[in-house]
Design an enzyme around this catalytic site. Structure first.
Site, short mmCIF file in Angstrom:
data_model
loop_
_atom_site.label_atom_id
_atom_site.label_comp_id
_atom_site.label_asym_id
_atom_site.label_seq_id
_atom_site.Cartn_x
_atom_site.Cartn_y
_atom_site.Cartn_z
N HIS A 204 2.90 -1.00 -3.77
CA HIS A 204 1.44 -0.51 -3.35
C HIS A 204 0.54 0.15 -4.27
O HIS A 204 -0.95 0.26 -4.21
CB HIS A 204 1.43 0.34 -2.07
CG HIS A 204 1.60 1.70 -1.96
ND1 HIS A 204 3.09 2.21 -2.33
CD2 HIS A 204 0.97 2.82 -2.33
CE1 HIS A 204 2.91 3.39 -2.36
NE2 HIS A 204 1.96 3.98 -2.51
C1 UD1 Z 1 -2.78 6.16 -0.56
C2 UD1 Z 1 -2.29 7.02 -1.65
C3 UD1 Z 1 -0.84 7.14 -2.10
C4 UD1 Z 1 0.03 6.90 -1.00
C5 UD1 Z 1 -0.23 5.80 -0.21
C6 UD1 Z 1 0.62 5.76 0.97
C7 UD1 Z 1 -4.45 8.01 -2.51
C8 UD1 Z 1 -5.15 8.04 -3.95
N1 UD1 Z 1 -3.19 7.28 -2.61
O1 UD1 Z 1 -2.78 4.92 -1.04
O2 UD1 Z 1 -0.51 8.17 -3.13
O3 UD1 Z 1 1.39 6.78 -1.59
O4 UD1 Z 1 -1.61 6.12 0.28
O5 UD1 Z 1 0.42 4.41 1.76
O6 UD1 Z 1 -4.66 9.08 -1.53
N2 UD1 Z 1 -6.15 -0.11 4.35
C9 UD1 Z 1 -6.15 -0.72 5.32
N3 UD1 Z 1 -5.63 -0.03 6.50
C10 UD1 Z 1 -5.33 1.15 6.62
C11 UD1 Z 1 -5.40 1.95 5.32
C12 UD1 Z 1 -5.55 1.27 4.17
O7 UD1 Z 1 -6.30 -2.03 5.63
O8 UD1 Z 1 -4.84 1.67 7.47
C13 UD1 Z 1 -6.51 -0.89 2.83
C14 UD1 Z 1 -8.01 -0.77 2.61
O9 UD1 Z 1 -8.25 -1.84 2.05
C15 UD1 Z 1 -7.97 0.29 1.40
C16 UD1 Z 1 -6.83 0.09 0.77
O10 UD1 Z 1 -5.58 -0.38 1.95
O11 UD1 Z 1 -9.05 0.13 0.51
C17 UD1 Z 1 -6.01 1.20 -0.03
O12 UD1 Z 1 -6.05 2.23 0.99
P1 UD1 Z 1 -6.12 3.92 0.61
O13 UD1 Z 1 -5.98 4.83 1.61
O14 UD1 Z 1 -7.48 4.10 -0.15
O15 UD1 Z 1 -4.89 4.40 -0.60
P2 UD1 Z 1 -3.27 3.68 -0.56
O16 UD1 Z 1 -3.25 2.52 -1.44
O17 UD1 Z 1 -2.85 3.53 0.85
#
Ligand code: UD1
Length: 351
Positions: A204
């Site tokens: 991820h």
């Molecule tokens: C975040 C943390 C990372 C942690 C990870 C655990 C930061 C910078 N990164 O990364 O350190 O290891 O969480 O998972 O804070 N999305 C969904 N549904 C959700 C959440 C996210 O579809 O419930 C999608 C969205 O398209 C979003 C992408 O996932 O843009 C990334 O989500 P985001 O919370 O921005 O960061 P993570 O990659 O999850």
């Protein structure tokens, strides 16, 4: 005493659970703000249900967005809440944007802030998590370090006075989950849709998902393994594969939706080995005595490397052979503590 935890992403819910239980046991008033960074049921609510936590007191519903947008929205919501609630301590966890937002807000309005999982460093200044860790540690009044290495890192940055070695709260959480698995086991073969021996993979991080050619070669290599590779797909992975037109379901890859925490632990401990870029899963593999191959250029959890339980694999060409290596000899040390971290943290806060 009134304490207020700020969480928002999957790994933080896992760290919150033991602290919440210890706080309640000791008669503390503990409130929880959820920033809404993770919002899908299988990325958020299921963790509260499985880890037997009440719903958060407030959800800011910030959702996804750029780093600045996401963090700024969180900061506004957290500030309003802290000014109203006036807790004695704010608690932030790990290294996400939710952690950073809590730390900056609290330090600016002079509410004491404690950081759980302080002192981790990768030395990689490109990682968003590294920015979040460093800033959060320097804002915090109490730094709860999980390991001796983390204590050394904090001392090196002049933060020794505020640091306390309390152990790793994920050990507390893992102990709890293992107990629930004894009482209500999970059918891993059914969950992973395979009767065979398999490898568990998770991807991820920005450095593995954000670059099209890196991601394509990673997926291609995993799909060419000679045993099934079960991959619970994080939404970030799915969205980047769509963006780059990369087919995820191919060859030996078995793509399944994100797992709940109990499901993940059950799957990891059944697997032949783990391939991951997650920090938490590196440690869980070590604690479960499952070999782990970390697809990154470094790790913050260098204790897991001892004896070869975890290895860093930057050059992917040899990944299958490395992932199929024989199990190392059991480690004699317990570098992450003995599962009483939440209690140690409450002791420090009360003192
Ligand atoms: C975040 C943390 C990372 C942690 C990870 C655990 C930061 C910078 N990164 O990364 O350190 O290891 O969480 O998972 O804070 N999305 C969904 N549904 C959700 C959440 C996210 O579809 O419930 C999608 C969205 O398209 C979003 C992408 O996932 O843009 C990334 O989500 P985001 O919370 O921005 O960061 P993570 O990659 O999850």
């Amino acid at each position: 005493m009134k304490i207020l935890s700020v969480v928002g992403a999957r790994p933080q819910f896992i760290k919150l659970a033991p602290l919440h239980k210890a706080a309640v046991r000791r008669g503390l008033n503990h409130q929880v703000i959820h920033t809404g960074q993770h919002y899908d049921d299988n990325m958020s609510e299921v963790f509260f249900r499985e880890l037997e936590m009440p719903k958060p007191d407030l959800n800011l519903n910030v959702g996804s967005g750029s780093h600045a947008f996401q963090t700024a929205q969180m900061m506004e919501g957290i500030e309003t809440c802290l000014l109203e609630e006036k807790p004695d301590w704010v608690i932030a966890y790990g290294d996400t944007n939710s952690t950073l937002a809590a730390a900056i807000v609290a330090v600016k309005i002079h509410i004491p802030i404690a950081h759980v999982e302080a002192g981790l460093r990768s030395g990689n200044r490109e990682m968003p998590e590294e920015h979040n860790r460093i800033i959060t540690d320097h804002c915090s009044d109490l730094l709860f370090a999980p390991t001796e290495t983390a204590m050394k890192n904090l001392a090196h940055e002049g933060l020794k006075q505020r640091s306390r070695l309390v152990g790793d709260i994920m050990v507390d959480s893992l102990d709890f989950v293992q107990e629930t698995l004894l009482n209500s086991p999970i059918d891993v073969q059914k969950l992973c849709n395979t009767q065979e021996e398999f490898i568990l993979a998770t991807i991820h991080r920005a450095e593995n998902t954000g670059d099209a050619s890196r991601l394509e070669s990673l997926i291609e290599i995993l799909s060419s393994f000679h045993i099934p590779v079960v991959l619970p797909a994080h939404p970030r992975l799915v969205s980047f594969c769509k963006k780059f037109n990369i087919e995820l379901s191919r060859g030996s890859l078995k793509i399944i939706p994100p797992l709940s925490h109990r499901e993940l632990i059950a799957t990891a401990r059944t697997s032949r080995s783990v391939i991951t870029d997650s920090g938490g899963l590196q440690k869980e593999s070590f604690l479960l005595k499952v070999p782990c191959s970390t697809i990154r250029t470094e790790t913050e959890w260098e204790e897991t490397l001892v004896g070869g339980w975890n290895i860093i694999v930057d050059d992917l060409s040899n990944l299958e052979a490395l992932a199929m290596r024989t199990k190392p000899l059991p480690a004699e040390e317990a570098p992450f503590g003995s599962g009483d971290t939440a209690g140690n943290i409450i002791d420090c806060l009360l003192a």
